[in-house]
Design an enzyme around this catalytic site. Structure first.
Site, PDB file in Angstrom:
ATOM      1  N   LYS A   1       0.837  -1.217   0.000  1.00 25.16           N
ATOM      2  CA  LYS A   1       0.000   0.000   0.000  1.00 25.16           C
ATOM      3  C   LYS A   1       0.868   1.262   0.000  1.00 25.16           C
ATOM      4  CE  LYS A   1      -1.810   1.802   3.986  1.00 25.16           C
ATOM      5  NZ  LYS A   1      -1.614   3.230   4.181  1.00 25.16           N
ATOM      6  N   ASN A   2       1.819   1.341   0.913  1.00 23.88           N
ATOM      7  CA  ASN A   2       2.565   2.593   1.049  1.00 23.88           C
ATOM      8  C   ASN A   2       3.491   2.857  -0.132  1.00 23.88           C
ATOM      9  OD1 ASN A   2       1.205   3.099   3.371  1.00 23.88           O
ATOM     10  ND2 ASN A   2       2.883   2.566   4.763  1.00 23.88           N
TER      11      ASN A   2
ATOM     12  N   CYS B   1      -5.014  13.379  12.485  1.00 23.78           N
ATOM     13  CA  CYS B   1      -5.888  12.216  12.409  1.00 23.78           C
ATOM     14  C   CYS B   1      -5.858  11.524  13.750  1.00 23.78           C
ATOM     15  CB  CYS B   1      -5.461  11.289  11.281  1.00 23.78           C
ATOM     16  SG  CYS B   1      -3.916  10.468  11.586  1.00 23.78           S
TER      17      CYS B   1
ATOM     18  N   ARG C   1       0.479  14.788  13.189  1.00 22.40           N
ATOM     19  CA  ARG C   1       1.071  14.565  11.873  1.00 22.40           C
ATOM     20  C   ARG C   1       1.256  15.844  11.038  1.00 22.40           C
ATOM     21  NH1 ARG C   1      -1.388   9.171   9.406  1.00 22.40           N
ATOM     22  NH2 ARG C   1       0.701   8.950   8.600  1.00 22.40           N
TER      23      ARG C   1
ATOM     24  N   ASP D   1       3.341   0.247  12.180  1.00 26.03           N
ATOM     25  CA  ASP D   1       2.183  -0.323  11.479  1.00 26.03           C
ATOM     26  C   ASP D   1       1.922  -1.781  11.865  1.00 26.03           C
ATOM     27  OD1 ASP D   1       1.780   2.074  10.262  1.00 26.03           O
ATOM     28  OD2 ASP D   1       2.479   1.470   8.276  1.00 26.03           O
TER      29      ASP D   1
ATOM     30  N   ARG E   1      -9.367   0.467   3.693  1.00 28.47           N
ATOM     31  CA  ARG E   1      -8.350   1.406   3.215  1.00 28.47           C
ATOM     32  C   ARG E   1      -7.024   0.706   2.940  1.00 28.47           C
ATOM     33  NH1 ARG E   1      -6.752   4.855   7.244  1.00 28.47           N
ATOM     34  NH2 ARG E   1      -5.186   5.225   5.676  1.00 28.47           N
TER      35      ARG E   1
HETATM   36  C1  UD1 Z   1       4.191   6.631   6.660  1.00 29.33           C
HETATM   37  C2  UD1 Z   1       3.258   5.478   6.350  1.00 29.33           C
HETATM   38  C3  UD1 Z   1       2.563   4.978   7.625  1.00 29.33           C
HETATM   39  C4  UD1 Z   1       3.614   4.651   8.687  1.00 29.33           C
HETATM   40  C5  UD1 Z   1       4.569   5.812   8.895  1.00 29.33           C
HETATM   41  C6  UD1 Z   1       5.707   5.483   9.840  1.00 29.33           C
HETATM   42  C7  UD1 Z   1       2.552   6.013   4.107  1.00 29.33           C
HETATM   43  C8  UD1 Z   1       1.446   6.383   3.189  1.00 29.33           C
HETATM   44  N1  UD1 Z   1       2.260   5.936   5.398  1.00 29.33           N
HETATM   45  O1  UD1 Z   1       3.397   7.699   7.146  1.00 29.33           O
HETATM   46  O2  UD1 Z   1       1.828   3.810   7.294  1.00 29.33           O
HETATM   47  O3  UD1 Z   1       2.954   4.379   9.910  1.00 29.33           O
HETATM   48  O4  UD1 Z   1       5.150   6.204   7.640  1.00 29.33           O
HETATM   49  O5  UD1 Z   1       6.390   4.364   9.407  1.00 29.33           O
HETATM   50  O6  UD1 Z   1       3.660   5.741   3.665  1.00 29.33           O
HETATM   51  N2  UD1 Z   1       6.379  14.185  11.227  1.00 29.33           N
HETATM   52  C9  UD1 Z   1       6.604  15.507  11.541  1.00 29.33           C
HETATM   53  N3  UD1 Z   1       6.728  16.421  10.523  1.00 29.33           N
HETATM   54  C10 UD1 Z   1       6.653  16.055   9.217  1.00 29.33           C
HETATM   55  C11 UD1 Z   1       6.439  14.694   8.894  1.00 29.33           C
HETATM   56  C12 UD1 Z   1       6.304  13.785   9.926  1.00 29.33           C
HETATM   57  O7  UD1 Z   1       6.667  15.870  12.717  1.00 29.33           O
HETATM   58  O8  UD1 Z   1       6.778  16.918   8.333  1.00 29.33           O
HETATM   59  C13 UD1 Z   1       6.210  13.201  12.313  1.00 29.33           C
HETATM   60  C14 UD1 Z   1       4.822  12.567  12.311  1.00 29.33           C
HETATM   61  O9  UD1 Z   1       3.890  13.383  12.977  1.00 29.33           O
HETATM   62  C15 UD1 Z   1       5.066  11.251  13.019  1.00 29.33           C
HETATM   63  C16 UD1 Z   1       6.492  10.902  12.584  1.00 29.33           C
HETATM   64  O10 UD1 Z   1       7.076  12.105  12.097  1.00 29.33           O
HETATM   65  O11 UD1 Z   1       5.008  11.408  14.404  1.00 29.33           O
HETATM   66  C17 UD1 Z   1       6.558   9.827  11.509  1.00 29.33           C
HETATM   67  O12 UD1 Z   1       5.820  10.262  10.391  1.00 29.33           O
HETATM   68  P1  UD1 Z   1       6.192   9.846   8.898  1.00 29.33           P
HETATM   69  O13 UD1 Z   1       7.368   8.935   8.908  1.00 29.33           O
HETATM   70  O14 UD1 Z   1       6.265  11.079   8.080  1.00 29.33           O
HETATM   71  O15 UD1 Z   1       4.927   9.002   8.512  1.00 29.33           O
HETATM   72  P2  UD1 Z   1       4.022   9.165   7.224  1.00 29.33           P
HETATM   73  O16 UD1 Z   1       4.877   9.400   6.030  1.00 29.33           O
HETATM   74  O17 UD1 Z   1       2.914  10.103   7.499  1.00 29.33           O
END
Ligand code: UD1
Length: 461
Positions: free
Chosen positions: A44-45, A138, A143, A331, A423
């Site tokens: 998915k990701n 969410c 996030r 996850d 989803r």
């Molecule tokens: C992706 C995955 C999700 C997985 C996560 C962590 C997808 C579509 N989703 O989510 O399934 O659980 O990685 O492995 O690929 N953060 C910030 N600022 C930012 C970006 C992130 O503070 O600009 C924080 C987030 O709030 C969170 C942490 O970093 O606490 C990890 O987030 P991130 O690795 O970015 O996860 P996603 O890409 O949203």
């Protein structure tokens, strides 16, 4: 597979009816032993990032092994709304972004799928301008997208956030982002992917330090490289991208979903069943396999891309801390918690990636688990049985945890909130039925034992 290719007037197939309008519940009669082999779908990701990356290419992109998921459908709808042509047949998705008619992603879709924010990088690189609504928080955490925004600014983009919309444009005459040295404060998967895509068409060399090392980042880099991008080091904490002026057509197959495979490994362990699965990349599951072995299960590689779980007679407790890859994946935290509820002894689960990702605890306790939460820790005291109960899925992986608990519980479990499950899991019920599980999806009104519907807010991992 024949139910997969119903092309809509939007030019993108409709894998499910609108999930939010779906009042179904999943009934599971626990206690069946499972057996057999399960086919693992594409990740998915990876699919979500790769579909966004197809915006970088002005020629035909064929993407194979695309999982049938509501999130994938929504990402396709976002591209359609941007004026891109998509056609899906079985697990093949053809995308042609020779013309991008719009630089603004629609709020209604972005608000339903956080990953849709990833279009900002390719849109900006291709069009010189991008307007993408903030995806918002969410249920699993706030996030933010600050790391995405700061990285784009380092590449010379002017980025403003006004009225809830991130508005970015490239200044300067050649309408190209500039290569930059970027350090991420946290190895965010999404930020690494956004910046990698933006840098693929930038002028000069970009390095991303403290980059995410998840297998989906490698999958995305391989996809971009198959179109002529020059990305090195994906899968390590330093990624170097030499920008190229233009990408070309490709035909690419997505890697198998390590989280789906991990979920089936846990399904075998929790139901004391021997099941095998393929295709998988065992190296992507190192942390999950190590924990399964530690609690007393065996995981055997029957072939380089095939794993089999042999459950132990009894399972014992272990401690888990979620971490960026190659650490234990957040996850898989909820599914493993379901397993530890039935493992002998006390387990400590620490969630470090998201600040609010323990909401499944209350639902597992409803089924007879003994779990206490303190901050971002959950203390799980193993019990000898779970009992079926009406429960509500609070997010995607929580829904999988409840399915797993239901498969092991005594009696009937009824799960509400199935839009979360749809989803992220490609035909999970069909796959479980084939393995011998006893379950069915029925309309909520047909489920007389189900308690009054409790609304659960949307979550978009
Ligand atoms: C992706 C995955 C999700 C997985 C996560 C962590 C997808 C579509 N989703 O989510 O399934 O659980 O990685 O492995 O690929 N953060 C910030 N600022 C930012 C970006 C992130 O503070 O600009 C924080 C987030 O709030 C969170 C942490 O970093 O606490 C990890 O987030 P991130 O690795 O970015 O996860 P996603 O890409 O949203």
């Amino acid at each position: 597979m024949e139910d997969r290719a119903i092309t809509t007037s939007h030019g993108f197939s409709e894998p499910h009816a609108s999930p939010d309008a779906d009042p179904s519940v999943l009934q599971i009669w626990g206690g069946n032993s499972l057996h057999g082999h399960v086919k693992i779908s594409g990740a998915k990701n990876s699919a979500l990032a790769i579909i966004a990356a197809a915006l970088l290419c002005p020629e035909d992109c064929r993407i194979r092994n695309v999982p049938l998921l509501v999130d994938v459908k929504r990402m396709g709808q976002i591209l359609t709304a941007l004026g891109v042509k998509l056609k899906q047949h079985d697990d093949i998705l053809d995308i042609n972004a020779s013309v991008i008619g719009q630089s603004k992603a629609p709020y209604e879709l972005v608000s339903q799928l956080r990953a849709s924010f990833f279009v900002i990088g390719p849109l900006l690189a291709r069009q010189g301008v991008a307007k993408v609504p903030l995806p918002g928080g969410c249920t699993i955490g706030a996030r933010p997208v600050d790391l995405h925004v700061r990285g784009l600014q380092a590449m010379g983009a002017d980025v403003q956030i006004e009225h809830g919309i991130v508005q970015a444009h490239i200044t300067g005459s050649n309408r190209r982002l500039k290569g930059a040295k970027i350090y991420l404060d946290y190895p965010s998967v999404g930020a690494t992917e956004t910046l990698m895509m933006a840098a693929a068409l930038a002028d000069g060399e970009t390095t991303i330090e403290n980059a995410a090392q998840e297998p989906e980042v490698i999958d995305l880099a391989n996809f971009c490289n198959s179109m002529g991008a020059r990305i090195r080091g994906a899968g390590t904490n330093t990624i170097a991208i030499s920008g190229v002026p233009k990408l070309h057509s490709t035909d690419y197959s997505i890697n198998p979903d390590r989280i789906e495979a991990g979920t089936f490994l846990v399904a075998g362990a929790i139901t004391h069943s021997e099941i095998s699965m393929s295709p998988v990349v065992p190296d992507h599951l190192t942390a999950v396999i190590a924990k399964l072995k530690h609690i007393g299960a065996q995981v055997i590689a029957d072939a380089p891309d095939c794993l089999r779980i042999i459950p132990g007679d009894s399972l014992k407790a272990t401690d888990i801390e979620t971490l960026p890859y190659p650490g234990f994946p957040t996850d898989m935290q909820a599914q493993f918690m379901a397993l530890l509820t039935l493992s002998e002894g006390n387990s400590l689960i620490t969630e470090t990636v998201f600040e609010n990702r323990l909401r499944h605890v209350a639902e597992l306790n409803r089924m007879g688990a003994d779990i206490r939460v303190k901050g971002n820790n959950a203390i799980v005291r193993g019990v000898s049985i779970l009992s079926g109960a009406p429960v509500v899925a609070t997010d995607l992986r929580a829904s999988a945890a409840l399915v797993l608990a239901g498969l092991a519980a005594k009696g009937k479990t009824t799960i509400q909130g199935l839009h979360h499950l749809d989803r992220g899991y490609d035909r999970l019920e069909v796959k479980l039925l084939k393995l011998g599980a006893s379950l069915q999806r029925v309309s909520e009104s047909a489920d007389v034992d189900s308690r009054a519907k409790i609304s659960s807010p949307a979550s978009n991992v």
